[in-house]
Design an enzyme around this catalytic site. Sequence first.
Site, PDB file in Angstrom:
ATOM      1  CB  VAL A  14      -0.965   0.007   1.205  1.00  0.00           C
ATOM      2  CG1 VAL A  14      -1.759   1.300   1.244  1.00  0.00           C
ATOM      3  CG2 VAL A  14      -1.901  -1.195   1.133  1.00  0.00           C
TER       4      VAL A  14
ATOM      5  NE  ARG B 275       8.301  -4.602   9.752  1.00  0.00           N
ATOM      6  CZ  ARG B 275       7.389  -5.569   9.680  1.00  0.00           C
ATOM      7  NH1 ARG B 275       7.350  -6.496  10.605  1.00  0.00           N
ATOM      8  NH2 ARG B 275       6.511  -5.602   8.713  1.00  0.00           N
TER       9      ARG B 275
ATOM     10  CE  LYS C  13      -7.151  -3.983   8.134  1.00  0.00           C
ATOM     11  NZ  LYS C  13      -7.048  -4.043   6.701  1.00  0.00           N
TER      12      LYS C  13
ATOM     13  CB  VAL D 138     -13.803  -0.027   6.455  1.00  0.00           C
ATOM     14  CG1 VAL D 138     -14.972  -0.990   6.348  1.00  0.00           C
ATOM     15  CG2 VAL D 138     -13.469   0.234   7.913  1.00  0.00           C
TER      16      VAL D 138
ATOM     17  N   GLY E 239      -0.953 -15.620  -2.198  1.00  0.00           N
ATOM     18  CA  GLY E 239      -0.846 -14.289  -1.613  1.00  0.00           C
ATOM     19  C   GLY E 239      -2.191 -13.672  -1.244  1.00  0.00           C
TER      20      GLY E 239
ATOM     21  CD  GLU F 222      -1.492 -10.787   5.951  1.00  0.00           C
ATOM     22  OE1 GLU F 222      -0.273 -10.931   6.181  1.00  0.00           O
ATOM     23  OE2 GLU F 222      -1.990  -9.728   5.526  1.00  0.00           O
TER      24      GLU F 222
ATOM     25  CG  ASP G 215      -9.563  -7.821   8.474  1.00  0.00           C
ATOM     26  OD1 ASP G 215      -8.666  -6.957   8.549  1.00  0.00           O
ATOM     27  OD2 ASP G 215     -10.419  -7.831   7.571  1.00  0.00           O
TER      28      ASP G 215
ATOM     29  CE  LYS H 132     -11.070  -4.875   6.716  1.00  0.00           C
ATOM     30  NZ  LYS H 132     -10.967  -5.963   5.706  1.00  0.00           N
TER      31      LYS H 132
END
Lengths: 429, 429
Positions: B16, B45, B106, B133, B188, B191, B202, B206
């Site tokens: 992203v 990181r 989120k 979201v 992909g 995860e 998750d 949201k």
Amino acid sequence: MTGRTWAIGVAGLGTVGGGLLNLLGERPAFAPAGGRTVVTGVSARSRSRPRPVDISGLTWFDDPVALARSNDIDIFVELVGGSDGPAKAAVEAALAAGKPVVTANKALVAEHGAELARLAEANGVPLLFEAAVMGGAPAVKMLREAMVGDEVEAVFGILNGTCNFILSEMELTGRPFADVLAEAQRLGYAEAEPTMDVGGFDAAHKITILAALAFGCAPTYAAAEVEGIDKITPIDIRLAKDLGYRVKLVASAERSGDGVSVSVHPALAPLGHPLAQTGGALNALFIQGRTIGRIFIQGPGAGAGPTAAAVAADIADVMTGAVRPVFQAPAETLQPFRRVDSGLRPTRAYVRLLARDQPGVLAAITETLAEVGVSIDSFLQRPVENAGGVPIVLTTHPAPEHRLFEAVRRMEGLAELIEAPRMIRIAPI
Amino acid sequence: MTGRTWAIGVAGLGTVGGGLLNLLGERPAFAPAGGRTVVTGVSARSRSRPRPVDISGLTWFDDPVALARSNDIDIFVELVGGSDGPAKAAVEAALAAGKPVVTANKALVAEHGAELARLAEANGVPLLFEAAVMGGAPAVKMLREAMVGDEVEAVFGILNGTCNFILSEMELTGRPFADVLAEAQRLGYAEAEPTMDVGGFDAAHKITILAALAFGCAPTYAAAEVEGIDKITPIDIRLAKDLGYRVKLVASAERSGDGVSVSVHPALAPLGHPLAQTGGALNALFIQGRTIGRIFIQGPGAGAGPTAAAVAADIADVMTGAVRPVFQAPAETLQPFRRVDSGLRPTRAYVRLLARDQPGVLAAITETLAEVGVSIDSFLQRPVENAGGVPIVLTTHPAPEHRLFEAVRRMEGLAELIEAPRMIRIAPI
């Protein structure tokens, strides 16, 4: 902004205006940005007409222009309607006086949007019109604000609830257009003067506004190609369904090279497609972004409640103090749509013919199509009671639209056919 | 605001973050409000990790908190992730330094939203999270801005693309959950550590955020009831389809009296329903307003492009200067959800049983249901190869949830059954 009271002037006290007065009366502090709203002045055609809301405590203006200019209001709400006349004069007066304007008037924005945007921006005030398109579903906000990180390639959907209701009823009951329209008028779903709706002009106003927001152009109503639903027959609806389609009035706008095409016409949507499943008075819109892909939104397209709620959302936006151009770029930079020649657009079509029951009919039809380079995708010949001939339906492979029209023109001259062919595009969805 | 240059600091350079750097690099003046954006500082990181975007010209910060506080940025974008740790510390630092924050996080907003909102509002800066979201579909903007003229009664939908993809693949291929999950991980779509997604957490983050916006409460993640999709079997998917349903992971929040219920669990949606027709990695949401009625929105739920576009839209919103509370009311007035006891909620259910092939089985089942006051709506007994018994599926009429759970508990003790009953709620849609 908390604590401030915003005085609202409302011109036009029909069902939407009444709904808005009720909403602001019940929840004057509805806006999350804080502050209160109070309707202080109103204007409408008749002061004495009986209304479901009490306006006796409000200042009455015979002339909406005087209300728009009044020093006693902070925000002017225009619900008069009509692309010119008092609505336009009042909106101009409010903007010139530096007052934010909220309007539900699609004709005004589609036909004079760029000029009004210049006036709004020159005076540093917002001009908002969420309620002009799709009632309570925020199509305007989505294109104006949520898609700015992407490039919109196309928008298309069902933007006129009256037409969608009529088409749904025609399918359900098998009754002809005129009958269903008359019933819709009795029920209040269609206006006494229905041309704006059933002629496709209302949807054209709306898609013109959405196209301007999507592509950063000046709204250019004159560039829209418009065809209504008045020629749709129950037999078309039935045969299309046999082929796996539903007839819808589809409004679309797409970028093509450096131009834009904007059109409204009946089109067939596959039965499983969300547009085909948008029934009754619902509206629906696809937004196709280069990066985001497709976003679909569906909701009530009109109605006093949803439309008043959309007006209120715009009032709340004014109260946030947000500063942005009316369309996607400063008004002085907006260019009209460069219209793309739709004749070259590859299109699939449904063609219905009524043929004499005699040999050689199919040969004559297929030869005519071959002459203009249109090839057939599917073919359906099915007896229909009292049809007065043999109904034949075919769908074509994609061909430039002008060739499809030429094919229809040539078939009109065939002695084997009892009536002129009826062509309906298949939506490219 | 035209002419101003906005310096952006971006913490987190995954897909992203990379997408955002590309977008702002290609279209620095994308925001309609005018002005230019320039990414000046970044943090991630690993500085040396190979990336598809060139960051050599940008100021590098090892510590996102230092970037958030830097005097060289005007807007802080948090794409680090995680409800606590560096993401939270950096967002707090930016807000405390009076910098607008845009985040896609989120977990952070669902678990600490009220506290962060207080900090944002105390410092007079926006905290925006559209990308948290439904990726590119503007669910947050719709609830925060478009629905303010109405009262939202409920929101429900499909908010986790990974689960939806897995359920769609299970239906398509007939393969069990673990197989399809492993494949999704290879592709992909899931995860390496899938619990947040497949466990429903998750989606719970949201729906908690959407509930806070819908009902003007503090986001209260702890109040959500959460069940994932890991117990869904191919046989459930197949039998549900035979009954006219599709299994979906449905997140929902509704107002009920003076309380709010928020839940995520597998539920059956009728095949013709828009939620059942939301396939693959798409997300979808219904917003039910008292006046507006139902608005439906569907779009890509995740992905670098859509999510980066949503972050950009928030940056554009910051540039308009709009001032509004983070949720629907000033942060200091926000109350946590008053949780409603879902045990009393009338619910229909699908119950699958695996019975021994012997007399008296049906009597035992029906008696158990009758004892707790649950009545049967439909019943399906169908031979299934290698099932190791007789599969029986029934659907119930609406009954309070606690009675359904009690029925399942009692059936677990029946000698006539080979395994514990499997219950899936039928979505009340």
